[in-house]
Design a protein around this motif. Structure first.
Motif, PDB file in Angstrom:
ATOM      1  N   LEU A   1       1.493   2.701   7.788  1.00 47.98           N
ATOM      2  CA  LEU A   1       2.024   1.297   7.201  1.00 47.98           C
ATOM      3  C   LEU A   1       0.786   0.407   6.858  1.00 47.98           C
ATOM      4  CD1 LEU A   1       6.034   1.341   8.042  1.00 47.98           C
ATOM      5  CD2 LEU A   1       4.897   2.135   5.709  1.00 47.98           C
ATOM      6  N   LEU A   2       0.003   0.051   8.226  1.00 44.70           N
ATOM      7  CA  LEU A   2      -1.081  -0.996   8.309  1.00 44.70           C
ATOM      8  C   LEU A   2      -1.847  -0.497   7.879  1.00 44.70           C
ATOM      9  CD1 LEU A   2      -0.262  -1.082  11.906  1.00 44.70           C
ATOM     10  CD2 LEU A   2       0.570  -2.863  10.347  1.00 44.70           C
ATOM     11  N   ARG A   3      -2.912  -0.025   6.848  1.00 41.48           N
ATOM     12  CA  ARG A   3      -3.204   0.795   6.525  1.00 41.48           C
ATOM     13  C   ARG A   3      -3.802   0.825   4.857  1.00 41.48           C
ATOM     14  NH1 ARG A   3      -3.256   5.174  10.608  1.00 41.48           N
ATOM     15  NH2 ARG A   3      -2.074   6.729   8.718  1.00 41.48           N
ATOM     16  N   PRO A   4      -4.480   0.472   4.174  1.00 43.70           N
ATOM     17  CA  PRO A   4      -3.825   0.865   2.501  1.00 43.70           C
ATOM     18  C   PRO A   4      -4.538   1.866   2.235  1.00 43.70           C
ATOM     19  CG  PRO A   4      -6.808  -0.403   3.528  1.00 43.70           C
ATOM     20  CD  PRO A   4      -5.724   0.149   4.205  1.00 43.70           C
ATOM     21  N   PRO A   5      -3.405   1.964   0.435  1.00 46.02           N
ATOM     22  CA  PRO A   5      -3.104   1.100   0.270  1.00 46.02           C
ATOM     23  C   PRO A   5      -2.164   0.462   0.541  1.00 46.02           C
ATOM     24  CG  PRO A   5      -2.224   2.756  -1.291  1.00 46.02           C
ATOM     25  CD  PRO A   5      -3.019   3.475   0.696  1.00 46.02           C
ATOM     26  N   SER A   6      -1.081   0.361   1.258  1.00 42.22           N
ATOM     27  CA  SER A   6       0.665   0.220   1.970  1.00 42.22           C
ATOM     28  C   SER A   6      -0.176  -1.720   2.402  1.00 42.22           C
ATOM     29  CB  SER A   6      -0.098   0.380   3.458  1.00 42.22           C
ATOM     30  OG  SER A   6       1.598  -0.208   3.965  1.00 42.22           O
ATOM     31  N   THR A   7       1.061  -1.904   1.643  1.00 39.77           N
ATOM     32  CA  THR A   7       0.725  -3.640   1.751  1.00 39.77           C
ATOM     33  C   THR A   7       1.329  -4.102   2.527  1.00 39.77           C
ATOM     34  OG1 THR A   7       2.202  -3.773  -0.602  1.00 39.77           O
ATOM     35  CG2 THR A   7      -0.361  -3.574  -0.566  1.00 39.77           C
TER      36      THR A   7
END
Length: 379
Positions: free
Chosen positions: A87-93
């Protein structure tokens, strides 16, 4: 600085001290609940169903990750913690603060659930079995017999380093939240006494070759009159203290605890592992890993274990070795080499990295099934 070093002022005839660090994961709690056929499982999927039955906030991002992983058939807590990291990595916002608030929101519910997983009745039953069967003491006195299953057993040096009047100093790192391991390993008066003899102060007998394996040191009749000390620590929190329960991710070595943007989600940040436990590894002669999935979210522990395995012995510390216990649903369905690879990946090293050649002779893999359980932490 490391483990406390004992001397003849504490143990009258002490010859030498063997420090053993045992890291125990959720596999032990699963083993216990499966043995006693309890209604509630320590798997996160069971906790998800509990939350769902309580109509817990379905917009909680951790709950959403649980649902997603459940549909994928992923059952390990390390899978969930890995999903948190994603969740801390793109593409997650999704931001760190929102994830952290989600973990705090479920702490109380999780503590309540753990009370169902490990109620007093289960603790009483497990404690009685450990006591009457001397399971805790046998785990620590006879575990070398398990290692004879390892294809690398002939290179296992630890038994040959032991003798009469040695202190076996066990630190049990309980990576679980429940007190099931603490209960199991408690040295109660039925199976152990601080002083067993009128004049001699020994309180333990260690067996370097309890199965009389011809490749071993001594035989089944060999028993060292010696000393035992144990300690259990809970770096990730305890079920009785809801706000202590840590969900989250690993921390990179050397991260800045004052400025790293994800520090609130890092288990090593809250547990202060560098300060509380980092100094202990240099003094460990034998590591034991049991019931752990070896995922990268507990990489802090695996990296430091690996560092000790690849270090050269010197006058200040012992040559370290590692035993990995690995449960298999069927006999011979898991290769020792694959378990070693999984450990290396969890420690942040590629399976074919040259470091493997330096450490694999120091790693023993004990693959076992429910039908052929080990002595170590047997139920």
């Amino acid at each position: 600085m490391g483990f406390r070093q004992f001397g003849t002022s504490e143990y009258a005839d002490l010859r030498t001290q063997h420090n053993v660090m045992a890291l125990v994961g959720n596999g032990f709690d699963i083993q216990v609940t499966r043995k006693y056929r309890t209604r509630f499982s320590p798997r996160y999927t069971a906790f998800y169903h509990y939350l769902h039955a309580r109509d817990f906030d379905s917009t909680n991002v951790i709950v959403q990750q649980m649902a997603w992983l459940k549909d994928l058939g992923r059952n390990d807590w390390s899978d969930l913690e890995g999903a948190i990291a994603s969740l801390l990595r793109p593409p997650s916002t999704v931001g760190t603060d929102l994830i952290y608030e989600a973990t705090v929101a479920i702490q109380e519910a999780f503590s309540e659930y753990l009370e169902l997983v490990a109620p007093p009745s289960l603790l009483a039953a497990l404690g009685k079995e450990s006591s009457t069967g001397s399971l805790a003491i046998r785990s620590m006195s006879d575990f070398v017999g398990d290692v004879t299953r390892s294809p690398n057993f002939e290179k296992f040096h630890f038994p040959a380093e032991t003798s009469h009047y040695d202190l076996f100093n066990f630190m049990l790192v309980n990576l679980n939240y429940t007190p099931l391991l603490d209960d199991y390993m408690y040295r109660d008066p039925v199976q152990w006494q601080p002083r067993q003899f009128t004049r001699a102060d020994r309180n333990f007998q260690f067996h370097p070759n309890p199965t009389s394996d011809p490749r071993g040191h001594g035989n089944a009749d060999t028993g060292w009159s010696s000393y035992l000390r144990t300690e259990v620590v809970h770096p990730h929190g305890q079920q009785a203290i809801p706000r202590s329960l840590l969900f989250g991710i690993d921390a990179p070595d050397g991260f800045d605890p004052g400025t790293h943007p994800h520090r609130k989600l890092m288990k090593p940040y809250w547990a202060m592992t560098d300060i509380e436990y980092g100094h202990l590894f240099a003094g460990v002669e034998l590591f034991i890993i049991f019931g752990c999935s070896l995922g990268v979210t507990d990489g802090w522990w695996w990296r430091r274990t690996l560092d000790q395995l690849r270090s050269q012995p010197d006058a200040e510390g012992p040559t370290s070795e590692l035993i990995i216990y690995w449960w298999s649903p069927a006999e011979a369905s898991v290769a020792s080499a694959d378990v070693i690879s999984k450990f290396l990946v969890g420690a942040g090293v590629e399976p074919n990295d040259p470091i493997r050649c330096r450490v694999e002779d120091r790693i023993q893999v004990v693959v076992y099934t429910d039908l052929d359980p080990p002595v170590w932490l047997a139920t």
